[in-house]
Design a protein around this motif. Structure first.
Motif, PDB file in Angstrom:
ATOM      1  N   UNK A   1       0.922  -1.491  -0.094  1.00 29.61           N
ATOM      2  CA  UNK A   1       0.319  -0.165  -0.271  1.00 29.61           C
ATOM      3  C   UNK A   1       0.738   1.111   0.470  1.00 29.61           C
ATOM      4  N   UNK A   2       0.693   2.201  -0.238  1.00 32.20           N
ATOM      5  CA  UNK A   2       1.125   3.786  -0.748  1.00 32.20           C
ATOM      6  C   UNK A   2       0.605   4.534   0.193  1.00 32.20           C
ATOM      7  N   UNK A   3       1.019   5.417   0.695  1.00 34.75           N
ATOM      8  CA  UNK A   3       0.431   6.371   2.661  1.00 34.75           C
ATOM      9  C   UNK A   3      -0.785   7.731   1.790  1.00 34.75           C
ATOM     10  N   UNK A   4      -1.850   7.534   1.794  1.00 28.99           N
ATOM     11  CA  UNK A   4      -2.848   8.051   1.114  1.00 28.99           C
ATOM     12  C   UNK A   4      -3.975   8.251   2.597  1.00 28.99           C
ATOM     13  N   UNK A   5      -3.904   9.873   2.413  1.00 28.87           N
ATOM     14  CA  UNK A   5      -4.890   9.750   3.432  1.00 28.87           C
ATOM     15  C   UNK A   5      -5.444  11.443   3.735  1.00 28.87           C
ATOM     16  N   UNK A   6      -5.686  11.432   5.209  1.00 28.07           N
ATOM     17  CA  UNK A   6      -5.742  13.434   5.085  1.00 28.07           C
ATOM     18  C   UNK A   6      -5.150  14.160   4.822  1.00 28.07           C
ATOM     19  N   UNK A   7      -4.843  15.121   4.976  1.00 27.52           N
ATOM     20  CA  UNK A   7      -3.538  16.469   4.258  1.00 27.52           C
ATOM     21  C   UNK A   7      -2.638  16.125   6.171  1.00 27.52           C
ATOM     22  N   UNK A   8      -3.331  15.806   7.418  1.00 27.26           N
ATOM     23  CA  UNK A   8      -2.831  16.200   8.396  1.00 27.26           C
ATOM     24  C   UNK A   8      -2.105  14.646   8.617  1.00 27.26           C
TER      25      UNK A   8
END
Length: 503
Positions: free
Chosen positions: A31-38
């Motif tokens: 998996x890659x690093x995805x998510x909210x900006x924080x």
């Protein structure tokens, strides 16, 4: 005069024996690093922090940190650069796209009973990308190893009778029959034989040995890959708080896969006595799938400054469907006759199950009141536990043995920090992910860093983050015969914008 042998075999709608391999297993397990900006700005180090929609995909207890109902939506710009070296040549490729990488909300239900030790119940939902499969690169160079070894690797042991059409049988008919009854390997042998790349050592229909129609020497080669698609998950979360000290949570996750890949291999030679001087070999793969997993987690508030977290994510059980097509062209410099054979066959493989590895994460966070924080996550994940089923299939058993012997248990860590100045938040982070391969070469270790900025307007928060990561990969052209590798220096950069608001 010059004769040109041209064979185009573009491959329609039957059930074939599977051709999945270890590269598929790794692709859908990472998996890659995805998510909210924080979340991105702290490089995903949120296992003991919570209080963020993306935090609950690391530790489901994190949603219980919220004091009020909350929602966040994130838009991300992704940029990829590949510098590919093969032999003495280097090519570069750049690509970019936009995606809604995250959207979710959490509802907080506080207890008004002072005698109740269970102070809070939260229910959450979050959508997040886990992988973006968009990629392209071109490897161009000179090699002494030819594509003939790919076809010979599959052909030796296959009776010539299986590769010859009979009266009334078309190329498509026989190709389809081989896929349905013998398998992928026999189809590859058939392509090499029909394209005049390989010749039988005897015209006896019981012959099982073959030799190349391509003379040894040097070959000018190009391998191009282009892929698109997404891997994502929908998370359904529930969490609770016990005496403002312990936080418990659980997730049920629904996963999806959409992946399309096209490769084009071309080879040219001027070697003396070579019957074939140029080959173009194309492969297309289309994959869809869905799966499920669950997560359990807890966070302990040791005191006002220290939090500890631990979480477990189960394996993901995928049900996957795949279709493929192939095409090959061969050219000879000896004559000028042109032979065209064109069929339309799509290989439709039986559904199969892939179990990706689970992981265990330990977390530590240190908070400095309202001024800021430092957070650390460590994750252990054993890729050698990846498994194809049904286990009754001999090809899957072979691939599972490759997985067990070539993949390893990995460690990854993330560290992030945040400093607040009134309504502003300054953030940064670093992450390291170990390669799933024991040789740490096929897919290299990953290093990444991040930075971000946030502003609190009151009921609305606006956050932006930049993340960069890099690694070096050495992918093989094919698993059999032509196992040449190219060296790809990969750089991933992205910018994410999140808007959060109370609900």
């Amino acid at each position: 005069m010059k004769r040109i042998f041209l064979l185009v075999i573009a491959l329609l709608s039957v059930t074939f024996s599977q051709a999945q391999d270890i590269t598929d297993a790794v692709r859908y397990s990472t998996s890659q690093l995805y998510g909210t900006a924080r979340f991105k700005a702290l490089s995903g180090a949120f296992g003991a922090l919570g209080g963020d929609l993306s935090a609950m995909k690391i530790n489901p207890a994190g949603s219980a940190i919220f004091n009020n109902s909350y929602s966040t939506v994130s838009l991300e710009y992704n940029s990829r650069n590949n510098d590919t070296r093969y032999g003495n040549r280097t090519t570069s490729s750049d690509d970019s796209d936009f995606n809604f990488s995250q959207a979710g909300a959490v509802l907080v239900f506080n207890s008004n009973d002072p005698e109740n030790s269970w102070k809070k119940l939260t229910l959450g939902f979050n959508y997040s990308l886990t992988n973006n499969f968009k990629d392209d690169y071109v490897a161009t160079g000179i090699s002494s190893n030819s594509i003939d070894q790919y076809f010979l690797g599959y052909a030796n042991g296959v009776p010539l009778d299986n590769l010859e059409t009979v009266d009334g049988e078309t190329i498509a008919d026989l190709y389809r029959y081989l896929g349905e009854n013998i398998g992928f390997g026999a189809q590859q042998a058939f392509l090499g034989y029909q394209a005049f790349v390989i010749n039988p050592n005897s015209n006896d229909l019981d012959n099982t040995s073959y030799s190349s129609a391509i003379a040894p020497g040097n070959f000018d080669q190009q391998f191009a890959l282009a892929s698109t698609g997404l891997n994502g998950k929908f998370t359904f979360n529930a969490a609770t708080t016990y005496k403002d000290f312990l936080y418990f949570g659980a997730n049920l996750n629904a996963h999806f896969i959409n992946y399309d890949k096209s490769t084009r291999y071309s080879e040219f030679n001027t070697n003396s006595n070579s019957e074939i001087n140029e080959i173009v070999f194309r492969n297309n793969l289309s994959t869809t799938g869905d799966g499920f997993s669950f997560q359990l987690g807890t966070i302990a508030k040791v005191n006002d400054y220290v939090r500890l977290g631990v979480s477990y994510e189960s394996p993901t059980w995928y049900s996957i469907q795949e279709e493929s097509s192939q095409a090959i062209q061969s050219y000879s410099a000896n004559t000028d006759e042109v032979v065209n054979v064109i069929t339309n066959v799509v290989n439709v493989y039986p559904d199969y199950t892939l179990r990706t590895p689970g992981n265990l994460t330990g977390s530590l966070a240190v908070l400095f009141g309202s001024k800021g924080l430092i957070s650390f996550d460590y994750t252990y994940k054993d890729y050698s536990n990846t498994k194809f089923t049904p286990s009754s299939d001999p090809e899957f058993n072979f691939q599972n043995e490759l997985i067990s012997s070539n993949l390893q248990a990995t460690s990854s860590f993330k560290v992030g920090g945040e400093y607040r100045i009134e309504d502003w938040s300054l953030r940064g982070g670093y992450r390291y992910e170990q390669s799933p391969y024991k040789n740490e070469s096929t897919i290299g270790n990953l290093d990444g860093y991040s930075a971000g900025l946030g502003y609190n307007f009151g009921n609305i928060k606006l956050d932006v983050a930049y993340d960069h990561a890099s690694r070096i990969d050495n992918p093989q052209f094919y698993q059999v015969g032509l196992t040449n590798t190219s060296r790809i220096e990969r750089d991933f950069s992205n910018v994410v914008l999140s808007v959060s608001f109370g609900i």
